[in-house]
Design a protein around this motif. Structure first.
Motif, PDB file in Angstrom:
ATOM      1  N   GLY A 183       9.748 -91.321  -1.628  1.00 19.07           N
ATOM      2  CA  GLY A 183       9.879 -90.075  -2.380  1.00 19.07           C
ATOM      3  C   GLY A 183      10.554 -88.945  -1.630  1.00 19.07           C
ATOM      4  N   TYR A 184      10.777 -89.107  -0.337  1.00 19.94           N
ATOM      5  CA  TYR A 184      11.460 -88.076   0.449  1.00 19.94           C
ATOM      6  C   TYR A 184      12.891 -87.911  -0.062  1.00 19.94           C
ATOM      7  N   GLU A 185      13.370 -86.673  -0.150  1.00 20.61           N
ATOM      8  CA  GLU A 185      14.715 -86.416  -0.665  1.00 20.61           C
ATOM      9  C   GLU A 185      15.509 -85.503   0.269  1.00 20.61           C
ATOM     10  N   VAL A 186      16.791 -85.761   0.322  1.00 25.06           N
ATOM     11  CA  VAL A 186      17.730 -84.894   1.035  1.00 25.06           C
ATOM     12  C   VAL A 186      18.836 -84.534   0.060  1.00 25.06           C
ATOM     13  N   ALA A 187      19.022 -83.239  -0.186  1.00 24.81           N
ATOM     14  CA  ALA A 187      20.075 -82.763  -1.094  1.00 24.81           C
ATOM     15  C   ALA A 187      21.150 -82.054  -0.282  1.00 24.81           C
ATOM     16  N   LEU A 188      22.398 -82.429  -0.523  1.00 25.01           N
ATOM     17  CA  LEU A 188      23.517 -81.882   0.237  1.00 25.01           C
ATOM     18  C   LEU A 188      24.663 -81.514  -0.700  1.00 25.01           C
ATOM     19  N   PRO A 189      25.457 -80.509  -0.332  1.00 22.23           N
ATOM     20  CA  PRO A 189      26.660 -80.224  -1.124  1.00 22.23           C
ATOM     21  C   PRO A 189      27.640 -81.394  -1.024  1.00 22.23           C
ATOM     22  N   LEU A 190      28.256 -81.762  -2.108  1.00 19.88           N
ATOM     23  CA  LEU A 190      29.224 -82.858  -2.090  1.00 19.88           C
ATOM     24  C   LEU A 190      30.378 -82.535  -1.147  1.00 19.88           C
ATOM     25  N   ASP A 191      30.825 -81.292  -1.135  1.00 16.57           N
ATOM     26  CA  ASP A 191      31.928 -80.903  -0.253  1.00 16.57           C
ATOM     27  C   ASP A 191      31.560 -81.094   1.216  1.00 16.57           C
ATOM     28  N   TYR A 192      30.294 -80.928   1.533  1.00 20.91           N
ATOM     29  CA  TYR A 192      29.849 -81.107   2.916  1.00 20.91           C
ATOM     30  C   TYR A 192      30.037 -82.568   3.345  1.00 20.91           C
ATOM     31  N   LEU A 193      29.685 -83.493   2.462  1.00 25.83           N
ATOM     32  CA  LEU A 193      29.851 -84.913   2.772  1.00 25.83           C
ATOM     33  C   LEU A 193      31.322 -85.270   2.943  1.00 25.83           C
ATOM     34  N   ARG A 194      32.174 -84.649   2.166  1.00 22.86           N
ATOM     35  CA  ARG A 194      33.599 -84.972   2.211  1.00 22.86           C
ATOM     36  C   ARG A 194      34.260 -84.550   3.519  1.00 22.86           C
ATOM     37  N   MET A 195      33.587 -83.716   4.298  1.00 20.33           N
ATOM     38  CA  MET A 195      34.173 -83.182   5.521  1.00 20.33           C
ATOM     39  C   MET A 195      33.720 -83.917   6.782  1.00 20.33           C
ATOM     40  N   ARG A 196      32.942 -85.015   6.640  1.00 15.18           N
ATOM     41  CA  ARG A 196      32.421 -85.671   7.846  1.00 15.18           C
ATOM     42  C   ARG A 196      32.106 -87.135   7.592  1.00 15.18           C
ATOM     43  N   TYR A 197      31.883 -87.851   8.692  1.00 17.36           N
ATOM     44  CA  TYR A 197      31.394 -89.224   8.558  1.00 17.36           C
ATOM     45  C   TYR A 197      30.005 -89.193   7.935  1.00 17.36           C
ATOM     46  N   CYS A 198      29.755 -90.116   6.995  1.00 14.10           N
ATOM     47  CA  CYS A 198      28.444 -90.151   6.347  1.00 14.10           C
ATOM     48  C   CYS A 198      28.079 -91.596   5.981  1.00 14.10           C
ATOM     49  N   PRO A 199      28.017 -92.490   6.965  1.00 15.21           N
ATOM     50  CA  PRO A 199      27.710 -93.887   6.641  1.00 15.21           C
ATOM     51  C   PRO A 199      26.238 -94.101   6.301  1.00 15.21           C
ATOM     52  N   LEU A 200      25.995 -95.023   5.407  1.00 10.96           N
ATOM     53  CA  LEU A 200      24.648 -95.514   5.147  1.00 10.96           C
ATOM     54  C   LEU A 200      24.485 -96.699   6.105  1.00 10.96           C
ATOM     55  N   VAL A 201      23.749 -96.471   7.181  1.00  4.70           N
ATOM     56  CA  VAL A 201      23.748 -97.358   8.337  1.00  4.70           C
ATOM     57  C   VAL A 201      22.699 -98.463   8.206  1.00  4.70           C
ATOM     58  N   LEU A 219      20.782 -92.809   6.357  1.00  2.00           N
ATOM     59  CA  LEU A 219      21.957 -91.958   6.230  1.00  2.00           C
ATOM     60  C   LEU A 219      22.215 -91.270   7.566  1.00  2.00           C
ATOM     61  N   TRP A 220      23.412 -91.429   8.104  1.00  3.60           N
ATOM     62  CA  TRP A 220      23.826 -90.705   9.304  1.00  3.60           C
ATOM     63  C   TRP A 220      24.932 -89.730   8.906  1.00  3.60           C
ATOM     64  N   LEU A 221      24.910 -88.544   9.504  1.00  6.93           N
ATOM     65  CA  LEU A 221      25.874 -87.497   9.168  1.00  6.93           C
ATOM     66  C   LEU A 221      26.472 -86.914  10.433  1.00  6.93           C
ATOM     67  N   GLY A 222      27.786 -86.803  10.475  1.00  8.01           N
ATOM     68  CA  GLY A 222      28.440 -86.222  11.636  1.00  8.01           C
ATOM     69  C   GLY A 222      28.102 -84.750  11.809  1.00  8.01           C
ATOM     70  N   SER A 223      27.809 -84.348  13.054  1.00  7.81           N
ATOM     71  CA  SER A 223      27.550 -82.935  13.399  1.00  7.81           C
ATOM     72  C   SER A 223      26.471 -82.312  12.529  1.00  7.81           C
ATOM     73  N   SER A 227      17.203 -84.204  10.887  1.00  8.73           N
ATOM     74  CA  SER A 227      16.251 -84.019   9.793  1.00  8.73           C
ATOM     75  C   SER A 227      16.865 -84.394   8.440  1.00  8.73           C
ATOM     76  N   TYR A 228      18.189 -84.478   8.386  1.00  8.08           N
ATOM     77  CA  TYR A 228      18.883 -84.888   7.162  1.00  8.08           C
ATOM     78  C   TYR A 228      19.120 -86.398   7.116  1.00  8.08           C
ATOM     79  N   PHE A 229      18.753 -87.110   8.182  1.00  2.87           N
ATOM     80  CA  PHE A 229      19.024 -88.547   8.273  1.00  2.87           C
ATOM     81  C   PHE A 229      17.933 -89.335   7.543  1.00  2.87           C
ATOM     82  N   ALA A 230      17.942 -89.283   6.231  1.00  2.00           N
ATOM     83  CA  ALA A 230      16.912 -89.967   5.440  1.00  2.00           C
ATOM     84  C   ALA A 230      17.009 -91.482   5.618  1.00  2.00           C
ATOM     85  N   ARG A 231      15.845 -92.135   5.608  1.00  2.48           N
ATOM     86  CA  ARG A 231      15.795 -93.589   5.761  1.00  2.48           C
ATOM     87  C   ARG A 231      15.306 -94.252   4.472  1.00  2.48           C
ATOM     88  N   ASP A 232      15.529 -95.557   4.400  1.00  2.87           N
ATOM     89  CA  ASP A 232      15.088 -96.342   3.245  1.00  2.87           C
ATOM     90  C   ASP A 232      15.561 -95.720   1.934  1.00  2.87           C
TER      91      ASP A 232
END
Length: 272
Positions: A183-201, A219-223, A227-232
């Protein structure tokens, strides 16, 4: 090189102030007793002098400094300093050890304001999209300057952007919500994802992520703070919001760190 050195005797201690280029260092040294001072001007300083009166100034300061951003942290250190700690401090708590689901079998649903909502397994996604393999950093937002909750790792996964693009989101979408199995959620701006690496590892340093960070994916996010690296992650929802989530680097997002001990205390409650 001209230099000025003065020592102030104050009771049972003495203070030596040294400055070079870029700052001032103060060192306190113990002394058994105050030494007599024959210089009348020194006596006046002893009674009420300024630290600036006791500074050693140097015209030039030399030294060497080097760093690397390509060195990979050992898997054992990542597991100990980030994988185990994150089970209590940030992100989702994975259900079990993540080994019950094979990498090829975990699935994710992509839904929301899209033309092509779908659910696919990793095996199906990997057939459509190339895997990303990149060295990325992972650091806890509350990690102090000398803390261990920071690492570089070679991670392998599928770009979250590629997974999103397969769903053909509406042009008005501005928010991406990643939901974990608990049930844990991470909400991010779509434009933010478009500016960096964001692999589902699914792999860290050649080992299944279940053996390192826990869970079947993360989820891994560049820079970006860990705390935004949600799992499962089990679903990705695309939304149009009147007010998109705060950029993780914005003052609004960083204000939340003031309640974290390692950040709020060390900076006096002010996040900079």
């Amino acid at each position: 090189m001209d230099a000025l050195k003065k020592t102030l005797a104050m009771g049972a201690s003495s203070i030596l102030a040294v400055t070079g280029m870029g700052g001032v260092a103060l060192a306190a040294t113990a002394s058994t007793e105050a030494q007599p001072v024959s210089d009348p001007q020194a006596v006046e300083r002893q009674e009420g002098g300024s630290v600036n009166d006791f500074i050693v100034r140097m015209d030039k300061v030399g030294g060497e400094f080097s760093f690397t951003q390509s060195k990979v942290t050992s898997t054992d250190d990542i597991k100990k300093n980030l994988g185990e700690a994150s089970a209590y401090l940030c992100g989702a708590n994975p259900m079990g050890d993540g080994k019950a689901v094979a990498i090829e079998d975990w699935s994710i649903a992509v839904q929301g304001d899209v033309e092509n909502a779908y659910t696919a397994t990793f095996g199906e996604l990997s057939e459509k999209e190339e895997l990303q393999n990149v060295v990325m950093g992972c650091s806890c937002a509350g990690n102090p300057s000398d803390g261990r909750a920071v690492a570089n790792a070679e991670v392998t996964g599928i770009s979250a952007l590629k997974i999103i693009e397969l769903a053909q989101p509406s042009a008005d979408v501005n928010t991406v919500v990643f939901a974990s199995s608990d049930g844990y959620e991470v909400a991010l701006p779509l434009d933010y994802l478009r500016m960096r690496y964001c692999p589902l590892v699914f792999d860290v340093n050649g080992s299944p992520i279940a053996d390192v960070m826990g869970g079947v994916n993360q989820l891994w996010l560049g820079s970006t703070a860990a705390s935004y690296f949600a799992r499962d992650i089990v679903s990705i929802t695309l939304e149009e919001r009147e007010t998109p989530p705060a950029n993780p680097h914005s003052d609004e997002a960083r204000a939340a760190y003031q309640s974290l001990p390692n950040v709020g205390v060390l900076l006096g409650g002010e996040v900079r």
